[in-house]
Motif scaffolding. Structure first.
Motif, PDB file in Angstrom:
ATOM      1  N   GLU A 165      -0.542  -1.950  -4.378  1.00 47.70           N
ATOM      2  CA  GLU A 165      -1.839  -2.611  -4.274  1.00 47.70           C
ATOM      3  C   GLU A 165      -2.907  -1.524  -4.183  1.00 47.70           C
ATOM      4  N   VAL A 166      -3.845  -1.517  -5.103  1.00 45.86           N
ATOM      5  CA  VAL A 166      -4.882  -0.474  -5.099  1.00 45.86           C
ATOM      6  C   VAL A 166      -6.295  -1.059  -5.082  1.00 45.86           C
ATOM      7  N   GLY A 167      -6.414  -2.381  -4.935  1.00 43.90           N
ATOM      8  CA  GLY A 167      -7.717  -3.023  -5.094  1.00 43.90           C
ATOM      9  C   GLY A 167      -8.357  -3.519  -3.815  1.00 43.90           C
ATOM     10  N   LEU A 168      -7.896  -3.004  -2.639  1.00 42.27           N
ATOM     11  CA  LEU A 168      -8.392  -3.557  -1.383  1.00 42.27           C
ATOM     12  C   LEU A 168      -9.313  -2.604  -0.629  1.00 42.27           C
ATOM     13  N   GLY A 169      -9.825  -1.601  -1.355  1.00 44.44           N
ATOM     14  CA  GLY A 169     -10.811  -0.709  -0.751  1.00 44.44           C
ATOM     15  C   GLY A 169     -12.185  -0.950  -1.358  1.00 44.44           C
ATOM     16  N   ILE A 170     -13.115  -0.093  -0.978  1.00 46.78           N
ATOM     17  CA  ILE A 170     -14.465  -0.129  -1.537  1.00 46.78           C
ATOM     18  C   ILE A 170     -14.391   0.104  -3.056  1.00 46.78           C
ATOM     19  N   ARG A 175      -7.951   0.259 -11.501  1.00 46.47           N
ATOM     20  CA  ARG A 175      -7.566  -0.751 -10.499  1.00 46.47           C
ATOM     21  C   ARG A 175      -7.594  -2.168 -11.082  1.00 46.47           C
ATOM     22  N   PRO A 222     -14.598   1.759  -6.372  1.00 51.42           N
ATOM     23  CA  PRO A 222     -14.680   3.207  -6.639  1.00 51.42           C
ATOM     24  C   PRO A 222     -15.963   3.577  -7.377  1.00 51.42           C
ATOM     25  N   ALA A 239     -11.695   4.938 -12.482  1.00 50.18           N
ATOM     26  CA  ALA A 239     -10.952   4.401 -11.334  1.00 50.18           C
ATOM     27  C   ALA A 239     -11.087   2.880 -11.265  1.00 50.18           C
ATOM     28  N   ARG A 240     -12.271   2.358 -11.601  1.00 48.53           N
ATOM     29  CA  ARG A 240     -12.448   0.896 -11.608  1.00 48.53           C
ATOM     30  C   ARG A 240     -11.589   0.259 -12.697  1.00 48.53           C
ATOM     31  N   GLY A 264       0.815  -1.203   0.000  1.00 50.41           N
ATOM     32  CA  GLY A 264       0.000   0.000   0.000  1.00 50.41           C
ATOM     33  C   GLY A 264       0.852   1.257   0.000  1.00 50.41           C
ATOM     34  N   ALA A 265       0.160   2.408  -0.020  1.00 51.30           N
ATOM     35  CA  ALA A 265       0.836   3.695   0.073  1.00 51.30           C
ATOM     36  C   ALA A 265       1.579   3.779   1.402  1.00 51.30           C
TER      37      ALA A 265
END
Lengths: 168, 168, 168
Positions: free
Chosen positions: A123-128, A139, A130, A135-136, A10-11
């Motif tokens: 890794e950008v795909g572990l949140g709600i 990711r 978008p 953005a979808r 992650g960031a």
């Protein structure tokens, strides 16, 4: 075929610091291939902070798009650190390039390298999910590129709170 | 009691491909229980892509809500892959069903199964807190369902860049 | 120097339950240091749910900002659970305090503790880059604080679906 390593996380999870340490562990001096294009002050500050941390053992190359070319040009000059695939993908998509073709060409070029390559990615795909379709799409593309490069790598590391977890 | 496996991870992290491989490793042919309801072209494209990858060893069932019924109806027909719990939860919440009761009923039905069950789910709680209350409620519910099913599973895997990390 | 443990993970991933169990495993009774400030009904409900789960073995202290002071005041009274660093950081940033100085002071105070300390924190950097600059600044700060406390901890755990993965 030389060693290929992927560092993902992650960031602000310590990806770049880990990848820099791994790259120097594979040989000195090393080549830093920066994919960042500096479009605002926030990005300029981040790039400057990364560069100040690295110090004189690094030769820095900026290449926002042509990673295959940058790897070919730097092969034999020491281990290469590509930081990072996520910004590279951003550049590809903003420029309306074919990111699938570019990702496949990158993976196809890896077996030809004689000097090691360490990649940093996010890794950008572990949140709600978008709200907006762009953005979808981003990711989804980022996850796909990460899978392709991970499959082509000898080692894959996932960083959490500055610490490495071995994935492969 | 047959084996229960949970595969979790981010978007495009390789969850479905891993879960499909694990399911076929438990027996052939297998039953694919799809929870997706197709409400737009983007979802239709994703479902078609998943289906094309699976091939003829799968019998596909579509069940957006009644997973307990779908598991009862398919028991004895081979290992079942439920893809995925996050879309199932979305369907429950959009239809204003009691997701807590549904989740508890699902976990209560697992010990009765004679054929294995592999679940796919999504991690959605590792980004910034969402702005809107509905998204926050959804990610809380998704995390709760994941905990319940993980507790009821024999194995839990977390996928990163297409690679499995063993959690349980 | 007593033991320091960091438990990190996504929303509803089982961080608090794991951290509570680990804290009681280090001694009873234990001190719960809550950093939450209750500003709406949603937060009040979450705090009440956490408190109901804990039960009578806990002495609860509320401290939104001065963690160094709260640790000094509670040292010798049993193991301490700080839940959580992410809300503490939120309080620091909303109050326009110097979060870097506060984070460094916290880490500097850890070697002086005679009773153990268990920290809960959140991973917030694994989603799409947030649209607004404040959210980006927050996730950068959260990642930095997590790295600092992880470096100062004897053990670090990452929770997924209610299950612990050992990071350090």
């Amino acid at each position: 075929m030389s060693k290929t390593i992927l560092v993902t996380g992650g960031a602000r999870s310590g990806k770049s610091a880990l990848a820099e340490s791994m790259t120097l562990g594979l040989g000195r001096p090393a080549v830093y291939i920066a994919t960042a294009t500096i479009w605002d002050d926030e990005m300029a500050a981040r790039v400057a902070e990364h560069k100040a941390r690295r110090g004189p053992e690094w030769h820095t190359v900026q290449e926002p798009l042509d990673l295959v070319g940058a790897l070919a040009a730097s092969d034999g000059q020491g281990p290469r650190l590509v930081d990072c695939l996520t910004l590279w993908l951003t550049n590809l998509m903003l420029g309306e390039h074919d990111w699938r073709a570019a990702g496949q060409a990158l993976c196809a070029a890896l077996p030809e390298q004689t000097s090691p390559v360490v990649f940093v990615t996010n890794e950008v795909g572990l949140g709600i999910v978008p709200d907006n379709a762009l953005a979808r799409a981003f990711r989804d593309a980022a996850g796909t590129i990460n899978q392709w490069v991970a499959a082509a790598s000898d080692e894959v590391w996932f960083t959490v709170a500055g610490l490495p977890m071995k994935v492969k």
